[in-house]
Write a protein that holds these residues in place. Structure first.
Motif: not given
Length: 201
Positions: A63-64, A129-131, A163-165, A188-189
């Motif tokens: 994920v960008d 924090c983006i994991v 998490a960006l998923v 977050v999707s």
């Protein structure tokens, strides 16, 4: 040492499966999906309230996060990215632009030596924090890349974790987990946002 039995074997199989799922997505589909994910992130109160964003630098079909960094700077936030250290640990350094990055471990982009000193936990209070991860479940647990870097860091991290998923990276079943695994607080999707930790609502 990796095991061929039990949860280690399960994690290995899941990694291979979700790498295939991720790489099968076309570049245009990934770009459109990731743009919607970023919009969802920017609506999250944890993002709006954070003065500092800790993020990985996306590579390949992840994920960008490049657009995310630009959005953070545009919103007046600081951005910090990790440098891998010995013993599978991470240090985060504040960067002012992507010009502060250079190839590091395994070709991943890391902060250059000119970025000063690493952040300490007290300096991370009030941050987000983006994991990264290959697959996440509804409790916020993940299968990462197997190095344990982020679990070691998150064990002492004082802020919220997101998490960006993409939806295809969400598991409908609980994932294998060990006692040292640290779940994220938010997923977050492109299809919505899910709180995994009621204590942060």
């Amino acid at each position: 040492m990796a095991s061929s039995q039990g949860s280690d074997a399960g994690k290995t199989a899941l990694r291979a499966e979700y790498v295939r799922i991720r790489t099968r997505m076309g570049a245009s589909v990934r770009a459109a999906t990731d743009a919607r994910i970023l919009l969802g992130l920017e609506e999250l109160s944890a993002w709006k309230n954070a003065r500092l964003i800790l993020t990985y630098v996306s590579f390949g079909s992840e994920v960008d996060t490049h657009a995310l960094m630009q959005a953070a700077w545009a919103a007046g936030k600081q951005v910090a990215v990790p440098r891998c250290r010995r013993f599978h640990s991470l240090d985060f350094y504040v960067i002012s632009s992507e010009d502060d990055l250079e190839p590091g471990l395994r070709g991943l982009m890391e902060p250059s030596p000119d970025c000063g000193r690493p952040l300490t936990p007290p300096q991370m209070v009030g941050s987000l924090c983006i994991v990264p991860g290959l697959v996440f479940d509804a409790d916020g647990y993940r299968i990462g890349y197997g190095g344990g870097y982020y679990d070691r860091f998150l064990a002492f991290y004082p802020g919220e974790k997101v998490a960006l998923v993409r939806s295809r990276q969400l598991s409908g079943n609980p994932l294998p987990r060990d006692e040292h695994d640290v779940p994220v607080d938010w997923l977050v999707s492109e299809s919505g946002t899910w709180c995994c930790n009621p204590m942060v609502r």
